[in-house]
Design an enzyme around this catalytic site. Structure first.
Site, PDB file in Angstrom:
ATOM      1  N   LEU A  33       7.795  20.868  -3.686  1.00 11.74           N
ATOM      2  CA  LEU A  33       8.078  20.394  -2.319  1.00 11.74           C
ATOM      3  C   LEU A  33       6.869  19.716  -1.680  1.00 11.74           C
ATOM      4  CD1 LEU A  33      10.244  23.416  -1.058  1.00 11.74           C
ATOM      5  CD2 LEU A  33      11.019  21.279  -2.087  1.00 11.74           C
ATOM      6  N   PHE A  80      10.447  14.058 -13.487  1.00 11.70           N
ATOM      7  CA  PHE A  80      10.131  13.171 -12.358  1.00 11.70           C
ATOM      8  C   PHE A  80       8.853  13.599 -11.630  1.00 11.70           C
ATOM      9  CE2 PHE A  80      14.843  12.985 -12.430  1.00 11.70           C
ATOM     10  CZ  PHE A  80      15.034  11.617 -12.460  1.00 11.70           C
ATOM     11  N   SER A 124       6.939   3.471 -15.153  1.00  8.39           N
ATOM     12  CA  SER A 124       7.058   2.469 -14.096  1.00  8.39           C
ATOM     13  C   SER A 124       6.750   1.087 -14.658  1.00  8.39           C
ATOM     14  CB  SER A 124       6.030   2.810 -13.009  1.00  8.39           C
ATOM     15  OG  SER A 124       5.851   1.730 -12.139  1.00  8.39           O
ATOM     16  N   ALA A 125       7.315   0.081 -14.021  1.00  7.84           N
ATOM     17  CA  ALA A 125       6.998  -1.298 -14.399  1.00  7.84           C
ATOM     18  C   ALA A 125       5.528  -1.612 -14.161  1.00  7.84           C
ATOM     19  CB  ALA A 125       7.869  -2.264 -13.602  1.00  7.84           C
ATOM     20  N   TYR A 148      -2.898   5.440 -10.380  1.00  9.05           N
ATOM     21  CA  TYR A 148      -1.496   5.874 -10.515  1.00  9.05           C
ATOM     22  C   TYR A 148      -0.889   5.266 -11.785  1.00  9.05           C
ATOM     23  CZ  TYR A 148       3.568   5.507 -10.045  1.00  9.05           C
ATOM     24  OH  TYR A 148       4.919   5.519 -10.313  1.00  9.05           O
ATOM     25  N   LYS A 152       0.520   6.862 -15.634  1.00 13.10           N
ATOM     26  CA  LYS A 152       1.803   6.583 -16.306  1.00 13.10           C
ATOM     27  C   LYS A 152       1.563   6.112 -17.737  1.00 13.10           C
ATOM     28  CE  LYS A 152       4.583   7.673 -12.999  1.00 13.10           C
ATOM     29  NZ  LYS A 152       5.325   8.926 -13.127  1.00 13.10           N
ATOM     30  N   ASN A 178      12.046  -1.658  -9.008  1.00  5.61           N
ATOM     31  CA  ASN A 178      11.837  -1.215  -7.625  1.00  5.61           C
ATOM     32  C   ASN A 178      13.080  -0.521  -7.057  1.00  5.61           C
ATOM     33  OD1 ASN A 178       9.799  -3.298  -8.197  1.00  5.61           O
ATOM     34  ND2 ASN A 178       9.224  -2.986  -6.073  1.00  5.61           N
ATOM     35  N   ARG A 291      -1.366  -8.835   0.119  1.00  8.70           N
ATOM     36  CA  ARG A 291      -1.903  -7.490  -0.102  1.00  8.70           C
ATOM     37  C   ARG A 291      -2.690  -7.517  -1.411  1.00  8.70           C
ATOM     38  NH1 ARG A 291       2.413  -2.626  -0.630  1.00  8.70           N
ATOM     39  NH2 ARG A 291       3.055  -3.843  -2.446  1.00  8.70           N
TER      40      ARG A 291
HETATM   41  P1  NAD Z   1       9.172  11.539  -4.972  1.00  8.68           P
HETATM   42  O1  NAD Z   1       7.797  11.787  -4.477  1.00  8.68           O
HETATM   43  O2  NAD Z   1      10.264  11.386  -3.981  1.00  8.68           O
HETATM   44  O3  NAD Z   1       9.592  12.687  -6.011  1.00  8.68           O
HETATM   45  C1  NAD Z   1       8.668  13.371  -6.814  1.00  8.68           C
HETATM   46  C2  NAD Z   1       8.914  14.859  -6.608  1.00  8.68           C
HETATM   47  O4  NAD Z   1       8.009  15.606  -7.434  1.00  8.68           O
HETATM   48  C3  NAD Z   1       8.674  15.317  -5.173  1.00  8.68           C
HETATM   49  O5  NAD Z   1       9.802  16.049  -4.721  1.00  8.68           O
HETATM   50  C4  NAD Z   1       7.433  16.215  -5.261  1.00  8.68           C
HETATM   51  O6  NAD Z   1       7.491  17.272  -4.317  1.00  8.68           O
HETATM   52  C5  NAD Z   1       7.489  16.693  -6.695  1.00  8.68           C
HETATM   53  N1  NAD Z   1       6.214  17.046  -7.318  1.00  8.68           N
HETATM   54  C6  NAD Z   1       5.059  16.329  -7.354  1.00  8.68           C
HETATM   55  N2  NAD Z   1       4.143  16.957  -8.097  1.00  8.68           N
HETATM   56  C7  NAD Z   1       4.717  18.107  -8.558  1.00  8.68           C
HETATM   57  C8  NAD Z   1       4.284  19.161  -9.378  1.00  8.68           C
HETATM   58  N3  NAD Z   1       3.048  19.213  -9.878  1.00  8.68           N
HETATM   59  N4  NAD Z   1       5.147  20.170  -9.638  1.00  8.68           N
HETATM   60  C9  NAD Z   1       6.408  20.168  -9.133  1.00  8.68           C
HETATM   61  N5  NAD Z   1       6.872  19.189  -8.349  1.00  8.68           N
HETATM   62  C10 NAD Z   1       6.038  18.162  -8.063  1.00  8.68           C
HETATM   63  O7  NAD Z   1       9.102  10.265  -5.922  1.00  8.68           O
HETATM   64  P2  NAD Z   1      10.268   9.419  -6.580  1.00  8.68           P
HETATM   65  O8  NAD Z   1      10.281   8.090  -5.932  1.00  8.68           O
HETATM   66  O9  NAD Z   1      11.502  10.206  -6.647  1.00  8.68           O
HETATM   67  O10 NAD Z   1       9.652   9.221  -8.032  1.00  8.68           O
HETATM   68  C11 NAD Z   1       9.979  10.080  -9.114  1.00  8.68           C
HETATM   69  C12 NAD Z   1       9.153   9.693 -10.313  1.00  8.68           C
HETATM   70  O11 NAD Z   1       9.409   8.321 -10.622  1.00  8.68           O
HETATM   71  C13 NAD Z   1       7.649   9.800 -10.103  1.00  8.68           C
HETATM   72  O12 NAD Z   1       7.053  10.249 -11.301  1.00  8.68           O
HETATM   73  C14 NAD Z   1       7.233   8.364  -9.810  1.00  8.68           C
HETATM   74  O13 NAD Z   1       5.899   8.122 -10.167  1.00  8.68           O
HETATM   75  C15 NAD Z   1       8.198   7.581 -10.685  1.00  8.68           C
HETATM   76  N6  NAD Z   1       8.427   6.201 -10.194  1.00  8.68           N
HETATM   77  C16 NAD Z   1       8.848   6.003  -8.916  1.00  8.68           C
HETATM   78  C17 NAD Z   1       9.048   4.699  -8.455  1.00  8.68           C
HETATM   79  C18 NAD Z   1       9.492   4.431  -7.054  1.00  8.68           C
HETATM   80  O14 NAD Z   1       9.389   3.294  -6.601  1.00  8.68           O
HETATM   81  N7  NAD Z   1      10.011   5.399  -6.303  1.00  8.68           N
HETATM   82  C19 NAD Z   1       8.815   3.617  -9.325  1.00  8.68           C
HETATM   83  C20 NAD Z   1       8.392   3.867 -10.625  1.00  8.68           C
HETATM   84  C21 NAD Z   1       8.211   5.174 -11.061  1.00  8.68           C
HETATM   85  C1  UD1 Z   2       4.623  -1.009  -5.622  1.00 11.29           C
HETATM   86  C2  UD1 Z   2       3.434  -0.512  -6.391  1.00 11.29           C
HETATM   87  C3  UD1 Z   2       3.823  -0.354  -7.850  1.00 11.29           C
HETATM   88  C4  UD1 Z   2       5.017   0.572  -7.979  1.00 11.29           C
HETATM   89  C5  UD1 Z   2       6.165  -0.009  -7.142  1.00 11.29           C
HETATM   90  C6  UD1 Z   2       7.394   0.860  -7.152  1.00 11.29           C
HETATM   91  C7  UD1 Z   2       1.523  -1.421  -5.153  1.00 11.29           C
HETATM   92  C8  UD1 Z   2       0.388  -2.390  -5.184  1.00 11.29           C
HETATM   93  N1  UD1 Z   2       2.324  -1.447  -6.234  1.00 11.29           N
HETATM   94  O1  UD1 Z   2       4.976  -2.239  -6.161  1.00 11.29           O
HETATM   95  O2  UD1 Z   2       2.755   0.169  -8.598  1.00 11.29           O
HETATM   96  O3  UD1 Z   2       5.427   0.679  -9.333  1.00 11.29           O
HETATM   97  O4  UD1 Z   2       5.721  -0.131  -5.787  1.00 11.29           O
HETATM   98  O5  UD1 Z   2       7.114   2.051  -6.492  1.00 11.29           O
HETATM   99  O6  UD1 Z   2       1.663  -0.642  -4.225  1.00 11.29           O
HETATM  100  N2  UD1 Z   2       5.742  -6.155   0.949  1.00 11.29           N
HETATM  101  C9  UD1 Z   2       5.571  -6.759   2.170  1.00 11.29           C
HETATM  102  N3  UD1 Z   2       5.339  -5.953   3.253  1.00 11.29           N
HETATM  103  C10 UD1 Z   2       5.282  -4.596   3.181  1.00 11.29           C
HETATM  104  C11 UD1 Z   2       5.459  -3.984   1.916  1.00 11.29           C
HETATM  105  C12 UD1 Z   2       5.682  -4.799   0.810  1.00 11.29           C
HETATM  106  O7  UD1 Z   2       5.616  -7.972   2.284  1.00 11.29           O
HETATM  107  O8  UD1 Z   2       5.046  -3.921   4.213  1.00 11.29           O
HETATM  108  C13 UD1 Z   2       6.018  -7.000  -0.231  1.00 11.29           C
HETATM  109  C14 UD1 Z   2       5.003  -6.873  -1.344  1.00 11.29           C
HETATM  110  O9  UD1 Z   2       3.961  -7.804  -1.170  1.00 11.29           O
HETATM  111  C15 UD1 Z   2       5.880  -7.169  -2.583  1.00 11.29           C
HETATM  112  C16 UD1 Z   2       7.256  -6.641  -2.198  1.00 11.29           C
HETATM  113  O10 UD1 Z   2       7.251  -6.563  -0.769  1.00 11.29           O
HETATM  114  O11 UD1 Z   2       5.979  -8.562  -2.789  1.00 11.29           O
HETATM  115  C17 UD1 Z   2       7.561  -5.270  -2.760  1.00 11.29           C
HETATM  116  O12 UD1 Z   2       6.500  -4.383  -2.404  1.00 11.29           O
HETATM  117  P1  UD1 Z   2       6.567  -2.819  -2.719  1.00 11.29           P
HETATM  118  O13 UD1 Z   2       7.839  -2.261  -2.224  1.00 11.29           O
HETATM  119  O14 UD1 Z   2       5.301  -2.206  -2.227  1.00 11.29           O
HETATM  120  O15 UD1 Z   2       6.634  -2.733  -4.308  1.00 11.29           O
HETATM  121  P2  UD1 Z   2       5.661  -3.396  -5.419  1.00 11.29           P
HETATM  122  O16 UD1 Z   2       4.611  -4.200  -4.819  1.00 11.29           O
HETATM  123  O17 UD1 Z   2       6.533  -4.050  -6.417  1.00 11.29           O
END
Ligand code: NAD
Ligand code: UD1
Length: 335
Positions: A33, A80, A124-125, A148, A152, A178, A291
């Site tokens: 949590l 996750f 992640s990408a 970060y 990964k 995304n 950014r």
């Molecule tokens: P999130 O933060 O909503 O979910 C992660 C969950 O893991 C949270 O509920 C947190 O409380 C829990 N957590 C963290 N460390 C922990 C630990 N040591 N033990 C137990 N629980 C723990 O994030 P999300 O967006 O749901 O992402 C899930 C996974 O996908 C992550 O590994 C993230 O890096 C990866 N990911 C997310 C995105 C994105 O854009 N959301 C993109 C690429 C990869």
């Molecule tokens: C971000 C992370 C990436 C991660 C991905 C998914 C960074 C540098 N990269 O990527 O590692 O895998 O999220 O979680 O943080 N934008 C704006 N205004 C804002 C926010 C974003 O213009 O306030 C633009 C950004 O410049 C980008 C697009 O929106 O072009 C998407 O941004 P964002 O949602 O942060 O995702 P990523 O940059 O793809």
């Protein structure tokens, strides 16, 4: 079949729990949590009408993982749990290396002890760094630009090494593009407490007037309208990808990576304009500087996941924008 979901109360985890339960799997969830709320457990039960065990605990803690495996017959794991904020990882790298690596290594050790060798992992990408061509295929060179992303990539390497050492393992590395949007019920979704870093949560907070104005980071990129282009994927489509990945790891052995994206790139302005149109609401925005670290464009070639997992994304950008806003409206009315 019983699946352990680590980080199951988080954004993507909670949506995946719903899809797993709907598909007839039993689940056990562990989350500390640190970035989610206990209420999510009841929301998942409310959506699905199904029950499951929740353990509040940390995946870096071997004792709780051993307890979970002793008390439940786990067939496979979806991992996750981890920290995900890119900016914070630059400021606090040790926090990220400690949590993301330690939780994964501890989990894998316990899985090994209990002879449970099937796992799907959230990558992640971001592991593609700055790709030279688009769309991105799984065999593109891998590199990272922040701690970060490095966690990964290191975990991907650990998983590949593990398979080389023991061919009984079955590992799906899922590289998300995304994820945005929320479950149709409006009961679960993404609503960060802090000022969001990512585009969609920021847009939503401007729409609900919690934040004043969206900064569009640069309009001089080499893209259709000069703003950054990304492959946005509905979180429910992404969650369904995990069901397909689990089917695959339960059936075969091996280690493989899959892009989970739509293959479509949308610009920041396309997202903002679509959001305003489908939700009939204004989003105040201004163009600002780029950014640091952002790339022009990033989108997947999702054909490998289609071929190997029989999965593809179905939901479009209108639904992503509608569902993201619907969740936050619902959430605010709840309070
Ligand atoms: P999130 O933060 O909503 O979910 C992660 C969950 O893991 C949270 O509920 C947190 O409380 C829990 N957590 C963290 N460390 C922990 C630990 N040591 N033990 C137990 N629980 C723990 O994030 P999300 O967006 O749901 O992402 C899930 C996974 O996908 C992550 O590994 C993230 O890096 C990866 N990911 C997310 C995105 C994105 O854009 N959301 C993109 C690429 C990869
Ligand atoms: C971000 C992370 C990436 C991660 C991905 C998914 C960074 C540098 N990269 O990527 O590692 O895998 O999220 O979680 O943080 N934008 C704006 N205004 C804002 C926010 C974003 O213009 O306030 C633009 C950004 O410049 C980008 C697009 O929106 O072009 C998407 O941004 P964002 O949602 O942060 O995702 P990523 O940059 O793809």
């Amino acid at each position: 079949m019983k699946i352990l979901v680590t980080g199951g109360t988080g954004y993507i985890g909670s949506h995946t729990c719903v899809e797993l339960l709907d598909a007839g799997y039993e689940i056990v969830v562990i989350d500390n949590l640190s970035n989610s709320k206990i209420e999510v457990v009841d929301k998942i039960k409310e959506i699905t009408g199904k029950d499951f065990k929740f353990y509040e605990g940390d995946c870096c803690d071997k004792n709780i993982l051993v307890k979970i495996f002793n008390e439940n017959d786990i067939d496979a794991v979806i991992h996750f749990a981890g920290f995900k904020a890119v900016g914070e990882s630059v400021l606090k790298p040790l926090k990220y290396y400690r949590n993301n690596l330690d939780s994964t290594i501890t989990l894998l050790e316990v899985m090994n002890e209990f002879n449970c060798k099937k796992i799907a992992f959230s990558s992640s990408a971001t592991v593609y760094g700055k790709p030279e061509t688009l769309p991105i295929k799984e065999d593109f060179p891998l590199s990272t630009t922040n701690p970060y992303g490095t966690t990964k990539l290191m975990i991907e390497d650990i998983l590949r090494d593990l398979y080389v050492s023991d061919n009984e393992w079955s590992i799906a590395i899922l590289r998300y593009f995304n994820p945005i949007g929320a479950h149709k019920s409006g009961l679960i979704g993404e609503n960060p407490n802090d000022i969001p870093n990512n585009l969609m949560p920021y847009i939503v907070k401007v729409a609900t007037k919690e934040l004043e104005c969206l900064s569009v980071f640069g309009n001089d990129y080499d893209t259709k309208d000069g703003t950054g282009v990304r492959d946005y994927i509905h979180v429910v489509d992404l969650a369904k990808g995990h069901i397909k990945a689990i089917e695959k790891v339960l059936k075969d052995t091996g280690v493989d990576a899959y892009n989970l994206g739509t293959g479509n790139g949308y610009s920041v302005l396309e997202i903002v304009n679509t959001f305003m149109k489908v939700n009939n609401i204004d989003v105040n925005y201004k163009i600002t500087d780029r950014r640091p670290g952002d790339i022009d464009a990033c989108y997947a070639d999702p054909s490998y996941a289609k071929e190997k997992l029989n999965w593809e994304a179905n939901l479009g950008i209108n639904e992503m924008c509608e569902d993201a806003y619907n969740f936050v409206k619902n959430f605010k009315e709840d309070k």
